[in-house]
Write an enzyme that holds these catalytic residues in place. Structure first.
Site, PDB file in Angstrom:
ATOM      1  N   GLY A  12      87.149  22.097 -40.718  1.00 31.07           N
ATOM      2  CA  GLY A  12      86.598  21.731 -39.409  1.00 31.07           C
ATOM      3  C   GLY A  12      87.315  20.556 -38.787  1.00 31.07           C
ATOM      4  O   GLY A  12      88.493  20.312 -39.066  1.00 31.07           O
ATOM      5  N   VAL A  14      86.983  17.477 -39.349  1.00 26.10           N
ATOM      6  CA  VAL A  14      87.384  16.460 -40.317  1.00 26.10           C
ATOM      7  C   VAL A  14      88.358  17.050 -41.348  1.00 26.10           C
ATOM      8  O   VAL A  14      89.459  16.532 -41.553  1.00 26.10           O
ATOM      9  CB  VAL A  14      86.143  15.855 -41.014  1.00 26.10           C
ATOM     10  CG1 VAL A  14      86.548  14.984 -42.190  1.00 26.10           C
ATOM     11  CG2 VAL A  14      85.344  15.036 -40.013  1.00 26.10           C
ATOM     12  N   LEU A 222      77.363   5.668 -43.389  1.00 27.51           N
ATOM     13  CA  LEU A 222      76.203   5.726 -42.495  1.00 27.51           C
ATOM     14  C   LEU A 222      76.087   4.423 -41.713  1.00 27.51           C
ATOM     15  O   LEU A 222      75.790   4.410 -40.513  1.00 27.51           O
ATOM     16  CB  LEU A 222      74.906   5.941 -43.294  1.00 27.51           C
ATOM     17  CG  LEU A 222      74.706   7.299 -43.955  1.00 27.51           C
ATOM     18  CD1 LEU A 222      73.354   7.337 -44.657  1.00 27.51           C
ATOM     19  CD2 LEU A 222      74.765   8.415 -42.927  1.00 27.51           C
ATOM     20  N   ASN A 225      78.687   4.053 -38.775  1.00 29.21           N
ATOM     21  CA  ASN A 225      78.303   4.823 -37.588  1.00 29.21           C
ATOM     22  C   ASN A 225      77.072   4.223 -36.907  1.00 29.21           C
ATOM     23  O   ASN A 225      76.982   4.186 -35.681  1.00 29.21           O
ATOM     24  CB  ASN A 225      78.053   6.284 -37.956  1.00 29.21           C
ATOM     25  CG  ASN A 225      79.354   7.076 -37.983  1.00 29.21           C
ATOM     26  OD1 ASN A 225      80.387   6.580 -37.533  1.00 29.21           O
ATOM     27  ND2 ASN A 225      79.323   8.276 -38.511  1.00 29.21           N
ATOM     28  N   CYS A 277      78.243  12.962 -35.006  1.00 24.18           N
ATOM     29  CA  CYS A 277      77.940  12.008 -36.077  1.00 24.18           C
ATOM     30  C   CYS A 277      76.847  10.987 -35.779  1.00 24.18           C
ATOM     31  O   CYS A 277      75.932  10.809 -36.583  1.00 24.18           O
ATOM     32  CB  CYS A 277      79.209  11.268 -36.470  1.00 24.18           C
ATOM     33  SG  CYS A 277      80.383  12.367 -37.233  1.00 24.18           S
ATOM     34  N   GLN A 279      74.161  10.416 -33.815  1.00 26.37           N
ATOM     35  CA  GLN A 279      72.730  10.727 -33.851  1.00 26.37           C
ATOM     36  C   GLN A 279      72.317  11.224 -35.238  1.00 26.37           C
ATOM     37  O   GLN A 279      71.338  10.764 -35.817  1.00 26.37           O
ATOM     38  CB  GLN A 279      72.401  11.763 -32.780  1.00 26.37           C
ATOM     39  CG  GLN A 279      70.983  12.267 -32.912  1.00 26.37           C
ATOM     40  CD  GLN A 279      70.452  12.841 -31.622  1.00 26.37           C
ATOM     41  OE1 GLN A 279      70.624  12.263 -30.556  1.00 26.37           O
ATOM     42  NE2 GLN A 279      69.795  13.966 -31.721  1.00 26.37           N
ATOM     43  N   LYS A 280      73.124  12.126 -35.770  1.00 28.41           N
ATOM     44  CA  LYS A 280      72.807  12.720 -37.083  1.00 28.41           C
ATOM     45  C   LYS A 280      72.724  11.638 -38.161  1.00 28.41           C
ATOM     46  O   LYS A 280      71.802  11.613 -38.978  1.00 28.41           O
ATOM     47  CB  LYS A 280      73.881  13.744 -37.426  1.00 28.41           C
ATOM     48  CG  LYS A 280      73.915  14.194 -38.865  1.00 28.41           C
ATOM     49  CD  LYS A 280      74.929  15.294 -39.063  1.00 28.41           C
ATOM     50  CE  LYS A 280      76.363  14.831 -39.041  1.00 28.41           C
ATOM     51  NZ  LYS A 280      76.822  14.136 -40.246  1.00 28.41           N
TER      52      LYS A 280
HETATM   53  C1  UDX Z   1      82.395  16.728 -40.788  1.00 29.14           C
HETATM   54  C2  UDX Z   1      81.589  16.314 -41.995  1.00 29.14           C
HETATM   55  O1  UDX Z   1      81.685  17.231 -42.952  1.00 29.14           O
HETATM   56  C3  UDX Z   1      80.240  15.867 -41.610  1.00 29.14           C
HETATM   57  O2  UDX Z   1      79.442  15.561 -42.686  1.00 29.14           O
HETATM   58  C4  UDX Z   1      80.474  14.639 -40.841  1.00 29.14           C
HETATM   59  O3  UDX Z   1      79.301  13.992 -40.535  1.00 29.14           O
HETATM   60  C5  UDX Z   1      81.224  15.033 -39.587  1.00 29.14           C
HETATM   61  O4  UDX Z   1      82.404  15.656 -39.902  1.00 29.14           O
HETATM   62  P1  UDX Z   1      83.016  18.605 -39.201  1.00 29.14           P
HETATM   63  O5  UDX Z   1      84.361  18.698 -39.828  1.00 29.14           O
HETATM   64  O6  UDX Z   1      82.904  17.958 -37.875  1.00 29.14           O
HETATM   65  O7  UDX Z   1      82.020  17.858 -40.199  1.00 29.14           O
HETATM   66  O8  UDX Z   1      82.263  19.963 -39.217  1.00 29.14           O
HETATM   67  P2  UDX Z   1      82.762  21.381 -38.732  1.00 29.14           P
HETATM   68  O9  UDX Z   1      83.823  21.239 -37.707  1.00 29.14           O
HETATM   69  O10 UDX Z   1      81.523  22.135 -38.430  1.00 29.14           O
HETATM   70  O11 UDX Z   1      83.467  21.980 -40.036  1.00 29.14           O
HETATM   71  C6  UDX Z   1      82.820  22.373 -41.178  1.00 29.14           C
HETATM   72  C7  UDX Z   1      83.474  23.670 -41.660  1.00 29.14           C
HETATM   73  O12 UDX Z   1      82.965  23.995 -42.941  1.00 29.14           O
HETATM   74  C8  UDX Z   1      83.231  24.885 -40.772  1.00 29.14           C
HETATM   75  O13 UDX Z   1      84.467  25.428 -40.364  1.00 29.14           O
HETATM   76  C9  UDX Z   1      82.463  25.866 -41.670  1.00 29.14           C
HETATM   77  O14 UDX Z   1      82.806  27.219 -41.438  1.00 29.14           O
HETATM   78  C10 UDX Z   1      82.890  25.416 -43.039  1.00 29.14           C
HETATM   79  N1  UDX Z   1      81.944  25.775 -44.111  1.00 29.14           N
HETATM   80  C11 UDX Z   1      80.647  25.440 -44.026  1.00 29.14           C
HETATM   81  C12 UDX Z   1      82.417  26.475 -45.218  1.00 29.14           C
HETATM   82  O15 UDX Z   1      83.603  26.818 -45.291  1.00 29.14           O
HETATM   83  N2  UDX Z   1      81.542  26.775 -46.230  1.00 29.14           N
HETATM   84  C13 UDX Z   1      80.225  26.432 -46.180  1.00 29.14           C
HETATM   85  O16 UDX Z   1      79.473  26.724 -47.111  1.00 29.14           O
HETATM   86  C14 UDX Z   1      79.765  25.748 -45.031  1.00 29.14           C
HETATM   87  C1  UDX Z   2      82.527   8.376 -34.644  1.00 29.14           C
HETATM   88  C2  UDX Z   2      83.092   7.126 -35.331  1.00 29.14           C
HETATM   89  O1  UDX Z   2      83.781   6.332 -34.362  1.00 29.14           O
HETATM   90  C3  UDX Z   2      84.030   7.518 -36.458  1.00 29.14           C
HETATM   91  O2  UDX Z   2      84.463   6.380 -37.159  1.00 29.14           O
HETATM   92  C4  UDX Z   2      83.289   8.458 -37.403  1.00 29.14           C
HETATM   93  O3  UDX Z   2      84.164   8.897 -38.428  1.00 29.14           O
HETATM   94  C5  UDX Z   2      82.733   9.648 -36.675  1.00 29.14           C
HETATM   95  O4  UDX Z   2      81.896   9.198 -35.600  1.00 29.14           O
HETATM   96  P1  UDX Z   2      83.439  10.105 -32.847  1.00 29.14           P
HETATM   97  O5  UDX Z   2      82.008  10.516 -32.738  1.00 29.14           O
HETATM   98  O6  UDX Z   2      84.480  11.138 -33.059  1.00 29.14           O
HETATM   99  O7  UDX Z   2      83.623   9.046 -34.040  1.00 29.14           O
HETATM  100  O8  UDX Z   2      83.868   9.304 -31.518  1.00 29.14           O
HETATM  101  P2  UDX Z   2      83.585   7.839 -30.962  1.00 29.14           P
HETATM  102  O9  UDX Z   2      84.842   7.367 -30.358  1.00 29.14           O
HETATM  103  O10 UDX Z   2      82.973   6.963 -31.956  1.00 29.14           O
HETATM  104  O11 UDX Z   2      82.574   8.102 -29.768  1.00 29.14           O
HETATM  105  C6  UDX Z   2      81.231   8.523 -29.972  1.00 29.14           C
HETATM  106  C7  UDX Z   2      80.491   8.533 -28.653  1.00 29.14           C
HETATM  107  O12 UDX Z   2      80.261   7.200 -28.181  1.00 29.14           O
HETATM  108  C8  UDX Z   2      81.235   9.254 -27.525  1.00 29.14           C
HETATM  109  O13 UDX Z   2      80.319  10.010 -26.763  1.00 29.14           O
HETATM  110  C9  UDX Z   2      81.807   8.114 -26.713  1.00 29.14           C
HETATM  111  O14 UDX Z   2      82.053   8.456 -25.373  1.00 29.14           O
HETATM  112  C10 UDX Z   2      80.697   7.088 -26.842  1.00 29.14           C
HETATM  113  N1  UDX Z   2      81.136   5.699 -26.599  1.00 29.14           N
HETATM  114  C11 UDX Z   2      82.079   5.137 -27.401  1.00 29.14           C
HETATM  115  C12 UDX Z   2      80.554   4.957 -25.572  1.00 29.14           C
HETATM  116  O15 UDX Z   2      79.691   5.454 -24.851  1.00 29.14           O
HETATM  117  N2  UDX Z   2      80.955   3.656 -25.386  1.00 29.14           N
HETATM  118  C13 UDX Z   2      81.900   3.059 -26.169  1.00 29.14           C
HETATM  119  O16 UDX Z   2      82.206   1.871 -25.934  1.00 29.14           O
HETATM  120  C14 UDX Z   2      82.478   3.821 -27.211  1.00 29.14           C
END
Ligand code: UDX
Ligand code: UDX
Length: 463
Positions: A12, A14, A222, A225, A277, A279-280
């Site tokens: 995904g 990440v 956690l 974030n 990330c 909110q979760k």
């Molecule tokens: C990641 C982290 O794993 C999550 O915990 C963190 O908080 C945010 O980033 P992300 O990479 O954003 O998640 O998720 P996503 O883009 O949904 O990718 C997860 C992938 O895992 C999906 O492609 C899904 O198909 C795959 N998956 C899920 C498997 O291959 N096997 C499973 O059993 C479940």
């Molecule tokens: C976040 C963390 O930054 C990262 O370290 C972690 O691994 C995953 O979660 P991400 O959610 O990809 O990354 O993006 P981020 O740049 O943190 O922005 C999150 C949200 O906050 C976005 O909607 C962004 O627009 C908003 N934001 C960010 C603001 O509203 N104001 C700011 O000053 C910075």
């Protein structure tokens, strides 16, 4: 231990970029990214690099260099598990939508399934690395599942949370502030930590690789974030005071950000943070706190989410009030659906909630985003389950080119800070709109003075 094969379960946002970078920097290690979603894997293997499943600046170049050399994308999870000495788990951990902890706790179903899968297939010792963000003590559960196989295979669990932000993933991975690796403080645990340190040390300076115990590592992710989100909610809460008093939030942010103890980053007011990330992870922190009987701690962090929801509602309320207390039947153009610029990810984007609230007010909502697909936008609104698909279709129009998005619009909302929005010919847009023409800039990226000279009624956030 010299590592020859690494695999990652979950290709995904990440898993994909992280493995691409590890492969690029470690040409001697074979890195296989597996996923149960065949379409996703096909897209990762696509000849045309424009078809990669996620959009990240610079990702295509890394993929081009490493794919086929020592980076592979596959659906053959069993084979990848068998051949790898190090297995990353990077599957999604969404907020639970059922049962105990519904709406708060992280759903660890996929992580557990991965652990069981590894336990079933593995025939040699493995280092299993938690890449997904997980509640504190999850490693204990994974360890317990892996140790129950009784087939003599040894598993060592590490926590190696990812701090990359979307849109800057390649930059963040190439030059991370720090890499965090948590492990058991036993001889075997420390060996496993060192093995992973060596993989990162091929490009990250050793002093930036931090090693801790497992629980500190899980909790640090956690916490990072939660702190970042808290800064945004803090500045957003003050933007409301600015709107009510005439103070300017950008000036306030600059003034406080110059205090080196506070620092200038993450102080941009917005219509609310989005992304998969923040909110979760905060909900997860709230849930953990409650489970530990720490209700005051839970309430403290819950406020960050409440403030974020309030900011979205406040934005919409301001639109309605400014547009003479009704938007019914009016065309409102939303610029930007992604939760931030330079990504095609729209998970938890403020745009979804703003659009939904406006549709409730019977506005005709037109959406344009440079990277988010039509299917995704429709699915995001559908997932809220506020109304039927038929009604959504009636009120929601999606444009794939910005040229067609402004004709007859009463207002334009800027909800993602895409650079291209700043470069638009706003005089031309104005000429195409109903008058008075309103702009609600949820990101404060447009030039207020220039727009007002053209004739727009311009409203920023907290200014
Ligand atoms: C990641 C982290 O794993 C999550 O915990 C963190 O908080 C945010 O980033 P992300 O990479 O954003 O998640 O998720 P996503 O883009 O949904 O990718 C997860 C992938 O895992 C999906 O492609 C899904 O198909 C795959 N998956 C899920 C498997 O291959 N096997 C499973 O059993 C479940
Ligand atoms: C976040 C963390 O930054 C990262 O370290 C972690 O691994 C995953 O979660 P991400 O959610 O990809 O990354 O993006 P981020 O740049 O943190 O922005 C999150 C949200 O906050 C976005 O909607 C962004 O627009 C908003 N934001 C960010 C603001 O509203 N104001 C700011 O000053 C910075």
């Amino acid at each position: 231990m010299k590592i020859k094969n690494i695999c990652c379960i979950g290709a995904g946002y990440v898993g994909g970029p992280t493995m691409a970078l590890i492969a690029q920097k470690n040409p001697d290690i074979k890195v296989t990214c597996v996923d149960m979603n065949k379409k996703r894997i096909d897209d990762w293997n696509s000849e045309d690099l424009n078809n990669l499943p996620i959009y990240e600046p610079g990702l295509d170049e890394v993929i081009e260099e490493a794919r086929g050399r020592n980076l592979f994308f596959s659906t053959d999870v069993d084979f990848a598990i068998k051949q790898s000495e190090v297995i990353f788990i990077s599957v999604n951990t969404p907020t639970k939508t059922y049962g105990e902890g519904k709406g708060m706790a992280a759903d660890l179903k996929y992580v557990e399934l991965c652990a069981r899968h590894i336990a079933r297939i593995a025939t040699s010792d493995k280092i299993v690395v938690e890449k997904s963000t997980l509640p504190v003590k999850t490693a204990e559960a994974i360890q317990s599942i892996l140790n129950s196989t009784g087939n003599g295979v040894n598993f060592e669990i590490l926590s190696n949370p990812e701090f990359l932000a979307e849109g800057t993933a390649i930059k963040d991975l190439t030059k991370p502030d720090r890499v965090l690796i948590g492990g058991n403080q036993t001889k075997e645990g420390k060996e496993a930590i060192n093995t992973l340190v060596d993989i990162y040390a091929t490009w990250v300076p050793k002093e930036n690789i931090l090693t801790t115990n497992l629980w500190s590592s899980e909790l640090s992710k956690l916490t990072a974030n939660a702190f970042l989100a808290q800064r945004i909610s803090s500045i957003n809460s003050l933007s409301a005071i600015c709107d009510a008093t005439g103070a300017n939030i950008s000036e306030v942010a600059k003034a406080i950000g110059m205090d080196s103890r506070i620092g200038p980053k993450f102080l941009k007011t917005s219509v609310g943070f989005g992304g998969s990330c923040f909110q979760k992870d905060i909900l997860n922190l709230v849930y953990i706190s409650k489970s530990l009987g720490l209700n005051e701690v839970a309430n403290y962090w819950d406020q960050v989410i409440l403030m974020n929801n309030y900011q979205r509602r406040r934005f919409v309320k301001n639109i309605i009030q400014t547009m003479y207390n009704t938007v019914s039947g009016k065309k409102i153009t939303i610029l930007g659906w992604a939760f931030k610029k330079d990504t095609n990810d729209s998970r938890e984007s403020a745009s979804i909630y703003v659009a939904d609230m406006l549709i409730e007010e019977q506005a005709k909502v037109i959406v344009y985003d440079p990277k988010v697909s039509r299917t995704q936008i429709i699915s995001d609104i559908r997932c809220l389950k506020t109304r039927s698909d038929k009604e959504n279709k009636e009120y929601l129009q999606i444009e794939t080119s910005s040229c067609n998005a402004f004709k007859g619009a009463h207002a334009v909302l800027v909800l993602t800070e895409w650079d291209e929005f700043k470069a638009y010919d706003w005089q031309h847009i104005y000429n195409n709109m109903e008058k008075p023409a309103f702009v609600f800039d949820g990101r404060n990226i447009l030039n207020k003075q220039k727009l007002e000279i053209i004739g727009f009624v311009y409203k920023g956030m907290g200014s």
